[in-house]
Design a protein around this motif. Sequence first.
Motif, PDB file in Angstrom:
ATOM      1  N   PRO A  51       0.653  23.980 -24.081  1.00  0.00           N
ATOM      2  CA  PRO A  51       0.910  24.252 -22.654  1.00  0.00           C
ATOM      3  C   PRO A  51       1.385  22.971 -21.965  1.00  0.00           C
ATOM      4  CG  PRO A  51      -1.440  24.189 -23.079  1.00  0.00           C
ATOM      5  CD  PRO A  51      -0.761  24.073 -24.408  1.00  0.00           C
ATOM      6  N   LEU A  52       2.068  23.131 -20.842  1.00  0.00           N
ATOM      7  CA  LEU A  52       2.507  21.994 -20.049  1.00  0.00           C
ATOM      8  C   LEU A  52       1.302  21.238 -19.501  1.00  0.00           C
ATOM      9  CD1 LEU A  52       5.315  23.752 -18.003  1.00  0.00           C
ATOM     10  CD2 LEU A  52       5.640  22.170 -19.911  1.00  0.00           C
ATOM     11  N   ASP A  53       1.411  19.924 -19.416  1.00  0.00           N
ATOM     12  CA  ASP A  53       0.389  19.123 -18.742  1.00  0.00           C
ATOM     13  C   ASP A  53       0.841  18.959 -17.305  1.00  0.00           C
ATOM     14  OD1 ASP A  53      -1.607  18.072 -20.827  1.00  0.00           O
ATOM     15  OD2 ASP A  53       0.339  17.715 -21.780  1.00  0.00           O
ATOM     16  N   VAL A  54      -0.002  19.378 -16.353  1.00  0.00           N
ATOM     17  CA  VAL A  54       0.348  19.323 -14.935  1.00  0.00           C
ATOM     18  C   VAL A  54      -0.629  18.386 -14.229  1.00  0.00           C
ATOM     19  CG1 VAL A  54       0.646  20.656 -12.820  1.00  0.00           C
ATOM     20  CG2 VAL A  54       1.232  21.675 -15.027  1.00  0.00           C
ATOM     21  N   TYR A  55      -0.075  17.381 -13.554  1.00  0.00           N
ATOM     22  CA  TYR A  55      -0.866  16.410 -12.789  1.00  0.00           C
ATOM     23  C   TYR A  55      -0.601  16.678 -11.319  1.00  0.00           C
ATOM     24  CZ  TYR A  55      -0.873  14.173 -17.370  1.00  0.00           C
ATOM     25  OH  TYR A  55      -0.999  13.917 -18.707  1.00  0.00           O
ATOM     26  N   GLY A 111      -2.278   6.476  -8.911  1.00  0.00           N
ATOM     27  CA  GLY A 111      -2.687   5.478  -9.892  1.00  0.00           C
ATOM     28  C   GLY A 111      -1.959   5.620 -11.206  1.00  0.00           C
ATOM     29  N   CYS A 112      -2.496   5.004 -12.227  1.00  0.00           N
ATOM     30  CA  CYS A 112      -1.903   4.997 -13.566  1.00  0.00           C
ATOM     31  C   CYS A 112      -2.489   6.138 -14.398  1.00  0.00           C
ATOM     32  CB  CYS A 112      -2.192   3.653 -14.237  1.00  0.00           C
ATOM     33  SG  CYS A 112      -1.452   3.480 -15.869  1.00  0.00           S
ATOM     34  N   ARG A 113      -1.613   6.929 -14.996  1.00  0.00           N
ATOM     35  CA  ARG A 113      -2.041   8.060 -15.835  1.00  0.00           C
ATOM     36  C   ARG A 113      -1.394   7.920 -17.203  1.00  0.00           C
ATOM     37  NH1 ARG A 113      -4.283  12.257 -12.594  1.00  0.00           N
ATOM     38  NH2 ARG A 113      -4.954  12.972 -14.633  1.00  0.00           N
ATOM     39  N   GLN A 114      -2.178   8.019 -18.254  1.00  0.00           N
ATOM     40  CA  GLN A 114      -1.634   7.942 -19.607  1.00  0.00           C
ATOM     41  C   GLN A 114      -0.986   9.266 -19.961  1.00  0.00           C
ATOM     42  OE1 GLN A 114      -4.279   6.369 -22.508  1.00  0.00           O
ATOM     43  NE2 GLN A 114      -2.812   6.561 -24.168  1.00  0.00           N
ATOM     44  N   LEU A 115       0.186   9.184 -20.591  1.00  0.00           N
ATOM     45  CA  LEU A 115       0.891  10.387 -21.026  1.00  0.00           C
ATOM     46  C   LEU A 115       0.255  10.937 -22.296  1.00  0.00           C
ATOM     47  CD1 LEU A 115       4.517   9.100 -20.451  1.00  0.00           C
ATOM     48  CD2 LEU A 115       3.454  11.027 -19.274  1.00  0.00           C
ATOM     49  N   PRO A 116       0.359  12.243 -22.531  1.00  0.00           N
ATOM     50  CA  PRO A 116      -0.119  12.798 -23.796  1.00  0.00           C
ATOM     51  C   PRO A 116       0.590  12.116 -24.977  1.00  0.00           C
ATOM     52  CG  PRO A 116       0.410  14.552 -22.245  1.00  0.00           C
ATOM     53  CD  PRO A 116       0.894  13.270 -21.639  1.00  0.00           C
ATOM     54  N   HIS A 142      13.314  11.885 -20.378  1.00  0.00           N
ATOM     55  CA  HIS A 142      12.585  11.812 -21.642  1.00  0.00           C
ATOM     56  C   HIS A 142      11.616  10.645 -21.528  1.00  0.00           C
ATOM     57  CE1 HIS A 142      14.835  14.733 -24.037  1.00  0.00           C
ATOM     58  NE2 HIS A 142      15.826  14.424 -23.206  1.00  0.00           N
ATOM     59  N   VAL A 143      10.473  10.753 -22.185  1.00  0.00           N
ATOM     60  CA  VAL A 143       9.458   9.702 -22.096  1.00  0.00           C
ATOM     61  C   VAL A 143       9.148   9.183 -23.487  1.00  0.00           C
ATOM     62  CG1 VAL A 143       8.447  10.557 -19.956  1.00  0.00           C
ATOM     63  CG2 VAL A 143       7.589  11.412 -22.113  1.00  0.00           C
ATOM     64  N   PRO A 144       8.645   7.933 -23.567  1.00  0.00           N
ATOM     65  CA  PRO A 144       8.310   7.364 -24.882  1.00  0.00           C
ATOM     66  C   PRO A 144       7.118   8.083 -25.493  1.00  0.00           C
ATOM     67  CG  PRO A 144       7.558   5.916 -23.138  1.00  0.00           C
ATOM     68  CD  PRO A 144       8.354   7.005 -22.487  1.00  0.00           C
ATOM     69  N   GLY A 145       7.193   8.344 -26.766  1.00  0.00           N
ATOM     70  CA  GLY A 145       6.070   8.966 -27.455  1.00  0.00           C
ATOM     71  C   GLY A 145       5.006   7.925 -27.773  1.00  0.00           C
ATOM     72  N   ALA A 162       0.843  -1.193   0.000  1.00  0.00           N
ATOM     73  CA  ALA A 162       0.000   0.000   0.000  1.00  0.00           C
ATOM     74  C   ALA A 162       0.880   1.246   0.000  1.00  0.00           C
ATOM     75  CB  ALA A 162      -0.912   0.003   1.219  1.00  0.00           C
ATOM     76  N   GLN A 163       0.537   2.192  -0.866  1.00  0.00           N
ATOM     77  CA  GLN A 163       1.293   3.425  -0.956  1.00  0.00           C
ATOM     78  C   GLN A 163       0.351   4.603  -0.840  1.00  0.00           C
ATOM     79  OE1 GLN A 163       3.295   3.337  -4.704  1.00  0.00           O
ATOM     80  NE2 GLN A 163       4.965   2.102  -3.941  1.00  0.00           N
ATOM     81  N   ALA A 164       0.836   5.653  -0.213  1.00  0.00           N
ATOM     82  CA  ALA A 164       0.068   6.885  -0.151  1.00  0.00           C
ATOM     83  C   ALA A 164       0.224   7.607  -1.487  1.00  0.00           C
ATOM     84  CB  ALA A 164       0.581   7.753   0.987  1.00  0.00           C
ATOM     85  N   ALA A 165      -0.772   8.390  -1.849  1.00  0.00           N
ATOM     86  CA  ALA A 165      -0.688   9.169  -3.081  1.00  0.00           C
ATOM     87  C   ALA A 165       0.455  10.167  -2.973  1.00  0.00           C
ATOM     88  CB  ALA A 165      -2.004   9.889  -3.323  1.00  0.00           C
ATOM     89  N   ALA A 166       1.114  10.405  -4.093  1.00  0.00           N
ATOM     90  CA  ALA A 166       2.214  11.362  -4.115  1.00  0.00           C
ATOM     91  C   ALA A 166       1.664  12.774  -3.927  1.00  0.00           C
ATOM     92  CB  ALA A 166       2.964  11.257  -5.431  1.00  0.00           C
ATOM     93  N   THR A 167       2.416  13.592  -3.223  1.00  0.00           N
ATOM     94  CA  THR A 167       2.047  14.992  -3.038  1.00  0.00           C
ATOM     95  C   THR A 167       2.978  15.836  -3.895  1.00  0.00           C
ATOM     96  OG1 THR A 167       1.361  14.551  -0.779  1.00  0.00           O
ATOM     97  CG2 THR A 167       1.789  16.838  -1.342  1.00  0.00           C
ATOM     98  N   GLY A 168       2.408  16.745  -4.645  1.00  0.00           N
ATOM     99  CA  GLY A 168       3.198  17.595  -5.527  1.00  0.00           C
ATOM    100  C   GLY A 168       2.648  17.523  -6.944  1.00  0.00           C
ATOM    101  N   GLU A 169       3.525  17.722  -7.919  1.00  0.00           N
ATOM    102  CA  GLU A 169       3.106  17.753  -9.317  1.00  0.00           C
ATOM    103  C   GLU A 169       4.029  16.912 -10.185  1.00  0.00           C
ATOM    104  OE1 GLU A 169       1.489  22.329  -9.601  1.00  0.00           O
ATOM    105  OE2 GLU A 169       3.571  21.913 -10.143  1.00  0.00           O
ATOM    106  N   VAL A 170       3.436  16.315 -11.201  1.00  0.00           N
ATOM    107  CA  VAL A 170       4.194  15.738 -12.302  1.00  0.00           C
ATOM    108  C   VAL A 170       3.905  16.649 -13.479  1.00  0.00           C
ATOM    109  CG1 VAL A 170       4.405  13.793 -13.887  1.00  0.00           C
ATOM    110  CG2 VAL A 170       4.136  13.382 -11.445  1.00  0.00           C
ATOM    111  N   VAL A 171       4.957  17.191 -14.085  1.00  0.00           N
ATOM    112  CA  VAL A 171       4.807  18.137 -15.189  1.00  0.00           C
ATOM    113  C   VAL A 171       5.353  17.489 -16.449  1.00  0.00           C
ATOM    114  CG1 VAL A 171       5.397  20.431 -16.049  1.00  0.00           C
ATOM    115  CG2 VAL A 171       5.042  20.069 -13.595  1.00  0.00           C
ATOM    116  N   VAL A 172       4.547  17.508 -17.532  1.00  0.00           N
ATOM    117  CA  VAL A 172       4.937  16.885 -18.790  1.00  0.00           C
ATOM    118  C   VAL A 172       4.999  17.945 -19.888  1.00  0.00           C
ATOM    119  CG1 VAL A 172       4.338  15.164 -20.531  1.00  0.00           C
ATOM    120  CG2 VAL A 172       3.905  14.694 -18.107  1.00  0.00           C
ATOM    121  N   PHE A 173       6.165  18.009 -20.541  1.00  0.00           N
ATOM    122  CA  PHE A 173       6.369  18.882 -21.696  1.00  0.00           C
ATOM    123  C   PHE A 173       6.172  18.056 -22.954  1.00  0.00           C
ATOM    124  CE2 PHE A 173       9.397  20.040 -25.058  1.00  0.00           C
ATOM    125  CZ  PHE A 173       8.941  21.306 -25.373  1.00  0.00           C
TER     126      PHE A 173
END
Length: 100
Positions: free
Chosen positions: A40-44, A49-54, A90-93, A23-34
């Motif tokens: 514009p930046l995507d800010v989570y 949980g699982c989030r699909q990248l743009p 860098h993330v996979p397209g 069991a894990q607690a949810a992360a606090t803060g932001e994940v920012v994707v360019f």
Amino acid sequence: MRTRAVLVSLVAASAVLGPAGSAQAAATGEVVVFSTEVQPLDVYRDPSGCRQLPTVAHVLNNRTDGPVRIYGNPFCVGPSVVVQPGHGTHVPGGAGSFSA
């Protein structure tokens, strides 16, 4: 016989501790994707949980208090790359995802 007793003990301990340990607690803060210079930046915020990248995601910046895992598929399964807090990668397209 002794080996079997140790094995049974390990299985019993993992059955008891397994759910609590995973069991894990949810992360606090932001994940920012360019993605691109014209989007514009995507800010989570406080991702969980699982989030699909743009589709055209290019760089992910982990500004949370915990590690983020990057996957090459939209389902957050299989091999992953761990991005520690305060770091980016860098993330996979196409159809990548992340989990926090």
